[in-house]
Write an enzyme that holds these catalytic residues in place. Structure first.
Site, PDB file in Angstrom:
ATOM      1  N   TYR A  40      -9.643   9.253  -7.442  1.00 50.41           N
ATOM      2  CA  TYR A  40     -10.388  10.277  -6.697  1.00 50.41           C
ATOM      3  C   TYR A  40      -9.689  11.632  -6.837  1.00 50.41           C
ATOM      4  CZ  TYR A  40     -12.828  12.524  -2.788  1.00 50.41           C
ATOM      5  OH  TYR A  40     -13.571  13.373  -2.006  1.00 50.41           O
ATOM      6  N   ASP A  41      -8.370  11.612  -6.625  1.00 47.32           N
ATOM      7  CA  ASP A  41      -7.605  12.864  -6.701  1.00 47.32           C
ATOM      8  C   ASP A  41      -7.717  13.506  -8.080  1.00 47.32           C
ATOM      9  OD1 ASP A  41      -6.881  12.416  -4.145  1.00 47.32           O
ATOM     10  OD2 ASP A  41      -4.849  11.699  -4.601  1.00 47.32           O
ATOM     11  N   SER A  86     -27.554  17.038  28.612  1.00 52.12           N
ATOM     12  CA  SER A  86     -26.433  16.136  28.907  1.00 52.12           C
ATOM     13  C   SER A  86     -27.007  14.828  29.431  1.00 52.12           C
ATOM     14  CB  SER A  86     -25.472  16.778  29.891  1.00 52.12           C
ATOM     15  OG  SER A  86     -26.149  17.065  31.077  1.00 52.12           O
ATOM     16  N   GLU A 118     -24.853   2.042  22.991  1.00 48.57           N
ATOM     17  CA  GLU A 118     -23.903   2.680  22.078  1.00 48.57           C
ATOM     18  C   GLU A 118     -22.601   2.999  22.812  1.00 48.57           C
ATOM     19  OE1 GLU A 118     -25.794   6.259  20.681  1.00 48.57           O
ATOM     20  OE2 GLU A 118     -27.580   5.175  20.049  1.00 48.57           O
ATOM     21  N   LYS A 120     -19.917   5.309  24.221  1.00 45.54           N
ATOM     22  CA  LYS A 120     -19.939   6.744  24.516  1.00 45.54           C
ATOM     23  C   LYS A 120     -18.632   7.320  23.996  1.00 45.54           C
ATOM     24  CE  LYS A 120     -21.124  10.138  27.996  1.00 45.54           C
ATOM     25  NZ  LYS A 120     -20.054  11.116  27.861  1.00 45.54           N
ATOM     26  N   ASP A 122     -15.634   9.726  23.251  1.00 48.47           N
ATOM     27  CA  ASP A 122     -15.011  10.778  24.048  1.00 48.47           C
ATOM     28  C   ASP A 122     -14.529  11.877  23.109  1.00 48.47           C
ATOM     29  OD1 ASP A 122     -14.188  12.097  26.242  1.00 48.47           O
ATOM     30  OD2 ASP A 122     -12.446  10.834  26.652  1.00 48.47           O
ATOM     31  N   TYR A 233     -25.353  10.187  16.431  1.00 50.21           N
ATOM     32  CA  TYR A 233     -26.094   9.320  17.355  1.00 50.21           C
ATOM     33  C   TYR A 233     -27.505   9.793  17.669  1.00 50.21           C
ATOM     34  CZ  TYR A 233     -24.043  12.766  20.539  1.00 50.21           C
ATOM     35  OH  TYR A 233     -23.638  13.922  21.129  1.00 50.21           O
ATOM     36  N   LYS A 297     -30.043   3.736  25.835  1.00 54.14           N
ATOM     37  CA  LYS A 297     -31.203   4.548  25.465  1.00 54.14           C
ATOM     38  C   LYS A 297     -32.446   3.672  25.354  1.00 54.14           C
ATOM     39  CE  LYS A 297     -28.249   7.708  22.859  1.00 54.14           C
ATOM     40  NZ  LYS A 297     -27.795   8.198  21.559  1.00 54.14           N
ATOM     41  N   LYS A 321     -20.509   4.734  32.745  1.00 53.07           N
ATOM     42  CA  LYS A 321     -19.117   5.122  32.522  1.00 53.07           C
ATOM     43  C   LYS A 321     -18.138   3.991  32.875  1.00 53.07           C
ATOM     44  CE  LYS A 321     -18.031   9.029  31.841  1.00 53.07           C
ATOM     45  NZ  LYS A 321     -18.234  10.407  32.253  1.00 53.07           N
ATOM     46  N   CYS A 415      25.192  14.441  27.770  1.00 52.95           N
ATOM     47  CA  CYS A 415      24.427  13.196  27.627  1.00 52.95           C
ATOM     48  C   CYS A 415      24.619  12.344  28.882  1.00 52.95           C
ATOM     49  CB  CYS A 415      24.914  12.435  26.397  1.00 52.95           C
ATOM     50  SG  CYS A 415      24.263  10.767  26.304  1.00 52.95           S
ATOM     51  N   CYS A 418      26.932   9.084  27.520  1.00 50.88           N
ATOM     52  CA  CYS A 418      28.293   9.183  26.991  1.00 50.88           C
ATOM     53  C   CYS A 418      28.965  10.504  27.358  1.00 50.88           C
ATOM     54  CB  CYS A 418      28.291   8.996  25.477  1.00 50.88           C
ATOM     55  SG  CYS A 418      27.569  10.407  24.613  1.00 50.88           S
ATOM     56  N   CYS A 433      21.695  14.268  22.112  1.00 47.70           N
ATOM     57  CA  CYS A 433      23.100  13.906  22.271  1.00 47.70           C
ATOM     58  C   CYS A 433      23.669  13.845  20.858  1.00 47.70           C
ATOM     59  CB  CYS A 433      23.183  12.541  22.948  1.00 47.70           C
ATOM     60  SG  CYS A 433      24.751  11.726  22.697  1.00 47.70           S
ATOM     61  N   CYS A 438      27.376   7.242  20.640  1.00 46.84           N
ATOM     62  CA  CYS A 438      26.918   7.103  22.028  1.00 46.84           C
ATOM     63  C   CYS A 438      26.337   5.704  22.225  1.00 46.84           C
ATOM     64  CB  CYS A 438      25.856   8.165  22.319  1.00 46.84           C
ATOM     65  SG  CYS A 438      24.955   7.893  23.852  1.00 46.84           S
TER      66      CYS A 438
HETATM   67  S1  IVH Z   1     -26.844  10.911  23.374  1.00 50.14           S
HETATM   68  C1  IVH Z   1     -29.668  13.758  25.482  1.00 50.14           C
HETATM   69  N1  IVH Z   1     -25.065   9.198  22.491  1.00 50.14           N
HETATM   70  O1  IVH Z   1     -22.083  12.491  25.815  1.00 50.14           O
HETATM   71  C2  IVH Z   1     -28.752  12.720  25.102  1.00 50.14           C
HETATM   72  N2  IVH Z   1     -24.293  11.144  23.612  1.00 50.14           N
HETATM   73  O2  IVH Z   1     -22.830  13.431  28.529  1.00 50.14           O
HETATM   74  C3  IVH Z   1     -27.776  13.236  24.169  1.00 50.14           C
HETATM   75  N3  IVH Z   1     -21.857  11.315  23.748  1.00 50.14           N
HETATM   76  O3  IVH Z   1     -23.062  15.745  25.042  1.00 50.14           O
HETATM   77  C4  IVH Z   1     -26.576  12.476  24.069  1.00 50.14           C
HETATM   78  N4  IVH Z   1     -21.416   9.454  22.674  1.00 50.14           N
HETATM   79  O4  IVH Z   1     -21.350  14.641  23.527  1.00 50.14           O
HETATM   80  C5  IVH Z   1     -25.262  10.353  23.137  1.00 50.14           C
HETATM   81  N5  IVH Z   1     -23.596   7.615  21.645  1.00 50.14           N
HETATM   82  C6  IVH Z   1     -23.809   8.770  22.277  1.00 50.14           C
HETATM   83  C7  IVH Z   1     -22.746   9.565  22.737  1.00 50.14           C
HETATM   84  C8  IVH Z   1     -23.034  10.745  23.415  1.00 50.14           C
HETATM   85  C9  IVH Z   1     -20.907  10.517  23.291  1.00 50.14           C
HETATM   86  C10 IVH Z   1     -21.643  12.572  24.494  1.00 50.14           C
HETATM   87  C11 IVH Z   1     -22.354  13.754  23.905  1.00 50.14           C
HETATM   88  C12 IVH Z   1     -23.125  14.358  25.026  1.00 50.14           C
HETATM   89  C13 IVH Z   1     -22.483  13.769  26.217  1.00 50.14           C
HETATM   90  C14 IVH Z   1     -23.479  13.696  27.344  1.00 50.14           C
END
Ligand code: IVH
Length: 678
Positions: A40-41, A86, A118, A120, A122, A233, A297, A321, A415, A418, A433, A438
């Site tokens: 690849y490189d 959100s 799915e 979630k 972070d 997603y 969903k 959550k 330290c 020692c 140290c 030590c």
């Molecule tokens: S769907 C309108 N799917 O969660 C629905 N969001 O609290 C749109 N997030 O801003 C979000 N994993 O950053 C969706 N599998 C997932 C997710 C996800 C993380 C985050 C996303 C969103 C926040 C909403």
């Protein structure tokens, strides 16, 4: 200008680009490469050379553009075609059942609803706009209506397709807005923070902050150096993709080249969703990235449309959550620990507190700068956080809970073990140290030397090492090989039998692979990974010992700090003497590059869940000793999944790929050379 546009050259560049896009996708999206990194490189170098010679042929979606572009003065903002909403949060089964009832009430139905579940992620939400299959713009979520334009930064993420995959059974949509989460894995986070500490930069508090900080760099060349990853997603505005369900959308996205989380499950009832949640919660520590819950969903798009949105969030989805991995408690005292390289690390002793199911009574404070930056005092009430398998840490002080009796902390000038002088060089974060003799340093070095990933000496634990060092029986790890059953049986809680067992274990450990040996030496900045790279590049100890800093630096994966540290270690006369003593005591180094031949030669295993009698490390060693390979992820290349108790998502993935699943007993039979039972 026109005279330099040679059609053959243009063709060559185009072919290289297509091949690089393809192999990039195999590696970063499918986790299933077809060519070696070196191949690849080589292709990339060829492309970069051509583009350097003929800059008029450079395009913004060339695979070479992942290194970043010139810095921006500020981010522009852009409006999302459809707002990025959100999610409503749910915190227990009652909230989730209530959500399901609400959906049915709204749709005026009593029939079961099909959901997709799915993880979630972070991380940070982003939207990518593709026109005619080319990445045109990327934005952050911002306030949901307007986001910041971060296209140059997003281009540097290897899992982001710069052009969409043209498969014969699918047309490239004229407009496609995809949404996903950018994140940094737990391992990427640890590596990044280690690098930062080395460069005297403050570490990131958690992977999410690291991802956010990396994505919001005005200089995309900095972003390019960060281990950013992405899972997609969902979609925003789309033309030319007609789908029935959310799951169909994800499948189409995958075909177009987008990375989709393999843990996602379609066609679940609300009861299945609860199971999914429990399983993911129990196994989240095994996932290579952080998640903070499950997103549920409604799958069918006509139902989603009927449900619609409130002003803030869709009515067809909810975030279920996990219990927080943060808690508040009080700092009782701060102790300073001395590591094997002499680094002094302040550690907080806490009033024990339950953080997401684990009782935490100590947390690292990293170094004095961190304590100052967070203004942490003894007696403070603080937030502590546990992230995956990372050591718990103090996130911040709850200043409103101060009584005025809290005490400021100062690093000791000598330290704590020692009493030697402490070196707080300007260029380093850690105070050290400086006394290599030590007792605390010796103890840590010996502990490291005997640990599982190094010499793996069974029975040589912390308490015993403490006694050996305190009684001057061990002053360097080479002394381990001169211990006799007689000396050992004189120690506290050591009978003749266990002394003899230990001597046997020490004897057995003498045959060791080069990578493990290098790791065991405890050279600063040389962890398991770097040790393996060194062993792979040099094949024998002599060559590593005699390598110059420049030789080391020229190895892929070895930077200047590591190179200097390795060369410096072997220059030190005392270290050379210790090495000679190890070899004189009968330590035999076997090269890493010759995998063992045995009953499992050529087979790839993945381990999941808790095995009944074998520890994971032990199972791995046995498989490798029989010539097999152990990988951490299930792919098409996996031959067997060894599943123990509470197997987790790898089991489902194995079933999807048709990988054979066996239990511990079957593994043992295979190890013993019996023909495959499966
Ligand atoms: S769907 C309108 N799917 O969660 C629905 N969001 O609290 C749109 N997030 O801003 C979000 N994993 O950053 C969706 N599998 C997932 C997710 C996800 C993380 C985050 C996303 C969103 C926040 C909403």
């Amino acid at each position: 200008m026109s005279e330099s546009v040679d059609p053959d050259r243009v063709k060559k560049i185009e072919t290289l680009r297509q091949a690089l896009h393809y192999h990039n996708h195999r590696y970063y999206v499918l986790d299933d490469p077809e060519i070696s990194d070196a191949q690849y490189d080589r292709m990339m170098r060829e492309l970069v050379d051509l583009e350097t010679a003929y800059p008029e042929l450079i395009t913004s979606d060339s695979p070479s553009m992942r290194v970043g572009a010139a810095p921006l003065a500020q981010f522009e903002t852009a409006r999302h075609s459809l707002p990025m909403l959100s999610l409503e949060n749910g915190f227990g089964e009652a909230d989730i059942l209530e959500f399901d009832l609400r959906v049915k009430r709204f749709l005026k139905t009593t029939e079961q609803i099909q959901y997709t579940a799915e993880p979630k992620m972070d991380g940070i939400a982003v939207e990518l706009v593709y026109r005619s299959g080319r990445l045109e713009r990327a934005t952050t979520r911002g306030d949901g209506v307007n986001g910041e334009v971060i296209t140059a930064n997003v281009r540097t993420i290897r899992a982001v397709p710069l052009v969409l995959q043209d498969t014969h059974d699918r047309e490239i949509p004229p407009l496609l807005e995809v949404r996903g989460e950018v994140f940094i894995s737990k391992a990427g986070f640890r590596r990044l923070n280690a690098e930062r500490l080395q460069l005297n930069q403050p570490p990131f508090a958690n992977p999410r902050n690291a991802a956010a900080g990396s994505l919001r760099q005005l200089d995309s060349r900095v972003t390019a150096l960060r281990p950013l990853e992405v899972f997609f997603y969902g979609v925003g505005m789309v033309q030319g993709l007609s789908q029935e369900s959310h799951w169909d959308i994800l499948c189409s996205l995958r075909q177009l080249g987008f990375r989709i989380n393999p843990e996602i499950r379609p066609n679940l009832t609300i009861v299945d969703v609860m199971d999914f949640y429990r399983r993911l919660d129990a196994n989240r520590h095994d996932l290579p990235y952080e998640i903070d819950g499950v997103v549920i969903k409604v799958d069918k798009l006509p139902l989603q449309r009927q449900l619609g949105n409130t002003s803030r969030s869709p009515r067809w989805a909810i975030a279920y959550k996990f219990a927080a991995l943060q808690a508040t408690t009080r700092i009782v005292s701060i102790e300073v620990q001395v590591g094997r390289t002499g680094a002094l690390t302040p550690v907080a002793h806490l009033e024990p507190v339950n953080v997401g199911g684990v009782v935490v009574s100590r947390a690292t404070l990293h170094n004095e700068d961190e304590i100052k930056r967070k203004d942490i005092r003894i007696g403070d009430t603080v937030f502590v956080q546990r992230a995956g398998d990372v050591i718990p840490e103090v996130v911040k002080v709850v200043v409103s809970r101060r009584s005025g009796h809290e005490k400021k902390f100062r690093m000791p000038a000598t330290c704590p073990v020692c009493k030697s002088q402490v070196d707080s060089a300007e260029t380093e974060v850690a105070a050290r140290c400086i006394n290599a003799a030590c007792p605390a340093q010796i103890k840590e070095r010996v502990k490291h030397f005997a640990s599982k990933a190094a010499f793996d000496i069974d029975g040589l634990g912390e308490k015993l090492i403490e006694q050996l060092v305190a009684r001057n029986l061990v002053g360097s790890y080479a002394d381990i090989f001169h211990l006799t059953a007689e000396t050992l049986s004189g120690l506290d809680r050591m009978g003749t039998k266990s002394a003899m067992n230990l001597v046997r274990a020490i004897e057995k450990s003498k045959r060791i692979r080069l990578g493990r040996f290098i790791y065991a030496l405890g050279i600063r900045h040389v962890g398991e990974h770097v040790a393996k790279i060194l062993a792979g590049a040099f094949h024998d100890l002599n060559a590593i010992q005699n390598a110059r800093t420049e030789d080391l630096e020229s190895i892929d994966g070895i930077g200047s700090v590591v190179a200097e540290s390795v060369a410096g270690f072997f220059r030190e006369a005392q270290n050379r003497i210790t090495l000679d003593r190890l070899l004189a005591a009968g330590v035999q180094i076997v090269p890493d590059s010759q995998p063992a031949e045995g009953s499992l030669t050529g087979l790839v295993f993945v381990l999941t869940g808790t095995l009944e009698t074998l520890a994971r490390h032990a199972a791995q060693q046995l498989i490798e000793a029989a010539g097999g390979k152990v990988s951490s992820t299930v792919s098409r290349n996996t031959d067997y999944l060894v599943a123990g108790k509470s197997p987790g998502s790898k089991l489902q993935r194995a079933q999807e790929f048709g990988v054979k699943v066996i239990d511990e007993n079957a593994l043992k039979k295979m190890l013993s050379g019996s023909p495959d039972q499966g």
